[in-house]
Design an enzyme around this catalytic site. Structure first.
Site, PDB file in Angstrom:
ATOM      1  N   HIS A  35       0.754  -0.967   0.047  1.00 48.47           N
ATOM      2  CA  HIS A  35      -0.071   0.004   0.131  1.00 48.47           C
ATOM      3  C   HIS A  35       0.932   1.187   0.060  1.00 48.47           C
ATOM      4  O   HIS A  35       2.113   1.033  -0.130  1.00 48.47           O
ATOM      5  CB  HIS A  35      -1.053  -0.369   1.009  1.00 48.47           C
ATOM      6  N   GLY A  37       2.170   3.012   2.246  1.00 50.00           N
ATOM      7  CA  GLY A  37       3.071   3.075   3.429  1.00 50.00           C
ATOM      8  C   GLY A  37       4.250   2.211   2.733  1.00 50.00           C
ATOM      9  O   GLY A  37       5.497   2.924   2.811  1.00 50.00           O
ATOM     10  N   HIS A  38       4.368   1.361   1.888  1.00 52.92           N
ATOM     11  CA  HIS A  38       5.359   0.763   1.151  1.00 52.92           C
ATOM     12  C   HIS A  38       6.001   1.474   0.184  1.00 52.92           C
ATOM     13  O   HIS A  38       7.139   1.707  -0.011  1.00 52.92           O
ATOM     14  CB  HIS A  38       4.966  -0.769   0.556  1.00 52.92           C
ATOM     15  N   GLN A  62       7.603 -15.900  10.770  1.00 52.25           N
ATOM     16  CA  GLN A  62       7.075 -14.944  11.762  1.00 52.25           C
ATOM     17  C   GLN A  62       5.627 -14.885  12.066  1.00 52.25           C
ATOM     18  O   GLN A  62       5.185 -13.899  12.615  1.00 52.25           O
ATOM     19  CB  GLN A  62       7.496 -13.511  11.403  1.00 52.25           C
ATOM     20  N   ASP A 156       6.073   0.078  12.448  1.00 53.53           N
ATOM     21  CA  ASP A 156       6.306  -0.999  13.236  1.00 53.53           C
ATOM     22  C   ASP A 156       7.749  -0.742  14.331  1.00 53.53           C
ATOM     23  O   ASP A 156       8.950  -1.056  13.879  1.00 53.53           O
ATOM     24  CB  ASP A 156       6.969  -2.222  12.376  1.00 53.53           C
ATOM     25  N   VAL A 182       3.147   6.518   7.284  1.00 55.30           N
ATOM     26  CA  VAL A 182       2.177   6.980   6.182  1.00 55.30           C
ATOM     27  C   VAL A 182       0.560   6.945   6.691  1.00 55.30           C
ATOM     28  O   VAL A 182       0.433   5.715   7.179  1.00 55.30           O
ATOM     29  CB  VAL A 182       1.983   6.526   4.681  1.00 55.30           C
ATOM     30  N   LEU A 190      -1.559   3.850   7.824  1.00 52.16           N
ATOM     31  CA  LEU A 190      -1.818   2.612   6.537  1.00 52.16           C
ATOM     32  C   LEU A 190      -1.259   1.214   7.110  1.00 52.16           C
ATOM     33  O   LEU A 190      -0.021   1.209   7.720  1.00 52.16           O
ATOM     34  CB  LEU A 190      -1.146   2.934   5.400  1.00 52.16           C
ATOM     35  N   ARG A 193      -3.735  -4.601   7.162  1.00 54.28           N
ATOM     36  CA  ARG A 193      -4.954  -5.245   8.097  1.00 54.28           C
ATOM     37  C   ARG A 193      -6.077  -4.365   8.025  1.00 54.28           C
ATOM     38  O   ARG A 193      -7.312  -4.551   8.477  1.00 54.28           O
ATOM     39  CB  ARG A 193      -4.447  -5.148   9.566  1.00 54.28           C
TER      40      ARG A 193
HETATM   41  O1  PAF Z   1       7.573  -5.539   8.092  1.00 56.36           O
HETATM   42  C1  PAF Z   1       7.510  -6.363   7.370  1.00 56.36           C
HETATM   43  O2  PAF Z   1       6.992  -6.287   6.381  1.00 56.36           O
HETATM   44  C2  PAF Z   1       8.091  -7.898   7.701  1.00 56.36           C
HETATM   45  O3  PAF Z   1       8.233  -8.170   8.922  1.00 56.36           O
HETATM   46  C3  PAF Z   1       9.650  -7.775   6.947  1.00 56.36           C
HETATM   47  C4  PAF Z   1      10.683  -6.706   7.644  1.00 56.36           C
HETATM   48  C5  PAF Z   1       9.469  -7.683   5.364  1.00 56.36           C
HETATM   49  C6  PAF Z   1      10.261  -9.121   7.387  1.00 56.36           C
HETATM   50  O4  PAF Z   1       9.388 -10.218   6.932  1.00 56.36           O
END
Ligand code: PAF
Length: 291
Positions: A35, A37-38, A62, A156, A182, A190, A193
């Site tokens: 989105h 943010g990325h 994870q 995060d 963002v 953003l 989820r």
């Molecule tokens: O923030 C994320 O999207 C994930 O935790 C990451 C850093 C890509 C690791 O899988």
């Protein structure tokens, strides 16, 4: 690119084509479902580096529950389109077999006590899995003979603190860049989820950024932060179930026991919040005082 070998070869070629003595490569690790943010991460990487690589890998290590892993949205075509628009040169989208050829890795990064609190308390094992894949991605993308930077969102906050700590503690030759959160026009941070929130839940969720803005304003005016009044505001939103609201040291993530309740705030801190809105767990944070 779907293999580490392909990625190394392609990025080495692009770095060579720059004809610079010390070019730079920026890595944007993601799990896809991208989105704006990325896009912010990719744009920051594009502005500062000669070659930009993004990775898309939904890291099984994870996720706590298999069901969460399976439910995680996979939107590769749209992701590639967005990364292309941001000017990303190469995308590394490996399979699980490419990342973990021996199956579940037996040797992993242990995230230590910084990961026991906040998000780590709610998601046991999450940060070990996250750091393990980030370590692998940093190794795979590490460009020989070039500057190396990697980009992560400040949203995060605990993840970013842990990655900085791993890179410092274990001497990874990479500069970690934190990119500001963002927000949508209504203030919600953003997140992939957010799409799972109903209209009413989304409205209720806005109490999170409102709470953080209140603390931010008080910190900027050097007033007492009075977190109890913010907790009351959060409690007034019935469909929001607060997990934590903490005012913590930005590096140690230890709660600040003083300088925030009833005296003028003068320091530097991070206000971090997590709450469940319906079935959706949301996190957010804001810097209080100078970074
Ligand atoms: O923030 C994320 O999207 C994930 O935790 C990451 C850093 C890509 C690791 O899988």
């Amino acid at each position: 690119m779907t293999t580490a070998a392909e990625l190394r070869e392609a990025s080495a070629r692009l770095l060579q084509e720059t004809e610079l003595t010390l070019p730079s490569l920026g890595l944007v690790p993601t799990m896809g479902a991208l989105h704006a943010g990325h896009a912010g991460l990719a744009t920051a990487a594009r502005a500062a580096n000669d070659v930009v690589v993004a990775s898309i890998f939904v890291n099984p290590l994870q996720f706590g529950e298999q069901a969460d892993l399976e439910r995680y949205p996979r939107t590769l075509d749209a992701d590639l389109e967005l990364l292309g628009q941001c000017g990303v040169d190469l995308v590394f989208a490996p399979s699980a077999a490419e990342m973990y050829p021996g199956g579940e890795p037996q040797v992993r990064i242990r995230s230590g006590p910084l990961a026991d609190k906040l998000e780590g308390a709610a998601r046991p094992g999450h940060f070990d899995g996250m750091l393990t894949v980030v370590a692998k991605l940093l190794h795979v993308a590490q460009p020989p003979g070039a500057r190396f930077r990697a980009y992560f969102g400040q949203k995060d906050a605990q993840q970013l603190v842990l990655i900085r700590r791993m890179v410092g503690d274990l001497n990874f030759p990479v500069e970690i860049v934190g990119v500001p959160t963002v927000r949508a026009s209504d203030g919600l941070a953003l997140s992939s989820r957010n799409q799972f929130l109903s209209g009413a839940e989304r409205k209720a969720a806005l109490v999170l950024p409102r709470a953080l803005r209140l603390l931010e304003g008080r910190a900027a005016r050097h007033e007492a932060l009075d977190p109890d009044s913010v907790l009351e505001m959060l409690a007034s939103e019935r469909s929001v179930s607060l997990d934590y609201l903490e005012i913590v040291d930005p590096e140690t993530l230890e709660p600040l026991a003083f300088n925030c309740r009833h005296v003028p705030f003068t320091g530097s801190a991070l206000a971090v919040i997590a709450a469940r809105v319906g079935a959706v767990r949301l996190i957010d944070n804001v810097q209080l005082g100078p970074e």
